[in-house]
Design a protein around this motif. Sequence first.
Motif, PDB file in Angstrom:
ATOM      1  N   LEU A  76     -43.046  -8.666   5.776  1.00  0.00           N
ATOM      2  CA  LEU A  76     -43.381  -7.507   6.587  1.00  0.00           C
ATOM      3  C   LEU A  76     -42.144  -7.129   7.391  1.00  0.00           C
ATOM      4  N   LEU A  77     -41.618  -5.945   7.148  1.00  0.00           N
ATOM      5  CA  LEU A  77     -40.438  -5.451   7.850  1.00  0.00           C
ATOM      6  C   LEU A  77     -40.873  -4.511   8.956  1.00  0.00           C
ATOM      7  N   ILE A  78     -40.588  -4.877  10.196  1.00  0.00           N
ATOM      8  CA  ILE A  78     -40.884  -4.005  11.329  1.00  0.00           C
ATOM      9  C   ILE A  78     -39.716  -3.036  11.458  1.00  0.00           C
ATOM     10  N   LEU A  79     -40.016  -1.760  11.277  1.00  0.00           N
ATOM     11  CA  LEU A  79     -39.002  -0.707  11.199  1.00  0.00           C
ATOM     12  C   LEU A  79     -38.769   0.018  12.515  1.00  0.00           C
ATOM     13  N   ILE A 103     -43.587  -4.943   2.630  1.00  0.00           N
ATOM     14  CA  ILE A 103     -44.346  -3.900   3.327  1.00  0.00           C
ATOM     15  C   ILE A 103     -43.625  -3.589   4.633  1.00  0.00           C
ATOM     16  N   GLY A 104     -43.592  -2.321   4.997  1.00  0.00           N
ATOM     17  CA  GLY A 104     -43.008  -1.914   6.268  1.00  0.00           C
ATOM     18  C   GLY A 104     -44.079  -1.590   7.290  1.00  0.00           C
ATOM     19  N   LEU A 125     -39.245  -1.037  -0.160  1.00  0.00           N
ATOM     20  CA  LEU A 125     -40.634  -1.019   0.315  1.00  0.00           C
ATOM     21  C   LEU A 125     -41.568  -0.265  -0.627  1.00  0.00           C
ATOM     22  N   ASP A 126     -40.999   0.493  -1.552  1.00  0.00           N
ATOM     23  CA  ASP A 126     -41.776   1.214  -2.571  1.00  0.00           C
ATOM     24  C   ASP A 126     -42.925   2.027  -1.968  1.00  0.00           C
ATOM     25  N   GLY A 127     -42.643   2.703  -0.857  1.00  0.00           N
ATOM     26  CA  GLY A 127     -43.641   3.578  -0.243  1.00  0.00           C
ATOM     27  C   GLY A 127     -44.683   2.875   0.597  1.00  0.00           C
ATOM     28  N   LYS A 128     -44.604   1.559   0.719  1.00  0.00           N
ATOM     29  CA  LYS A 128     -45.623   0.806   1.470  1.00  0.00           C
ATOM     30  C   LYS A 128     -45.166   0.661   2.917  1.00  0.00           C
ATOM     31  N   ILE A 129     -45.440   1.702   3.704  1.00  0.00           N
ATOM     32  CA  ILE A 129     -45.086   1.687   5.125  1.00  0.00           C
ATOM     33  C   ILE A 129     -46.325   2.043   5.930  1.00  0.00           C
ATOM     34  N   ASP A 134     -53.519  -1.131  12.566  1.00  0.00           N
ATOM     35  CA  ASP A 134     -54.755  -0.861  11.829  1.00  0.00           C
ATOM     36  C   ASP A 134     -54.433  -0.414  10.399  1.00  0.00           C
ATOM     37  N   ASP A 135     -53.446   0.454  10.259  1.00  0.00           N
ATOM     38  CA  ASP A 135     -53.018   0.919   8.945  1.00  0.00           C
ATOM     39  C   ASP A 135     -52.488  -0.261   8.109  1.00  0.00           C
TER      40      ASP A 135
END
Length: 140
Positions: A76-79, A103-104, A125-129, A134-135
């Motif tokens: 999990l990458l916190i952006l 996942i971001g 991340l292939d769009g997984k942000i 909750d998201d």
Amino acid sequence: MKKRVYIAGPLFSQAELDFNENVEKSLNDLGYETFLPQRDGHTLSDLISRGEPEDDAIKKIFELDVREIQKSDILLLILDGRVPDEGACVELGIAYANKKECIGLKTDSRCLMENLDNPLILGALDGKIARSIDDLRNFL
């Protein structure tokens, strides 16, 4: 067996540390095992203050984090921030190269470019942000 999440993000302000702990608690509540570097890893300043030579301390931190990424199922990458944390970006690259799910989490509206983050980060991340904790639950 519980899935393991490596939480990669900035560790330099109390707000960042508190946010990371909040994310980690949410993941635990969902049944995930976590590796949170600020809690489970080493800090350069602590190692050096205990007499560890700087080069050895750097190597110890790097090797532990690489092992923990390899043991994890998800990174999990916190952006949050004007730009993502450099160390967390390296962790993302290691996870991506090891074929881990990446996942971001971005609750911050700031971006380096007009409404976009760095394309290499976005590609890994292939769009997984997720845009909120909750998201994030929905992604997991």
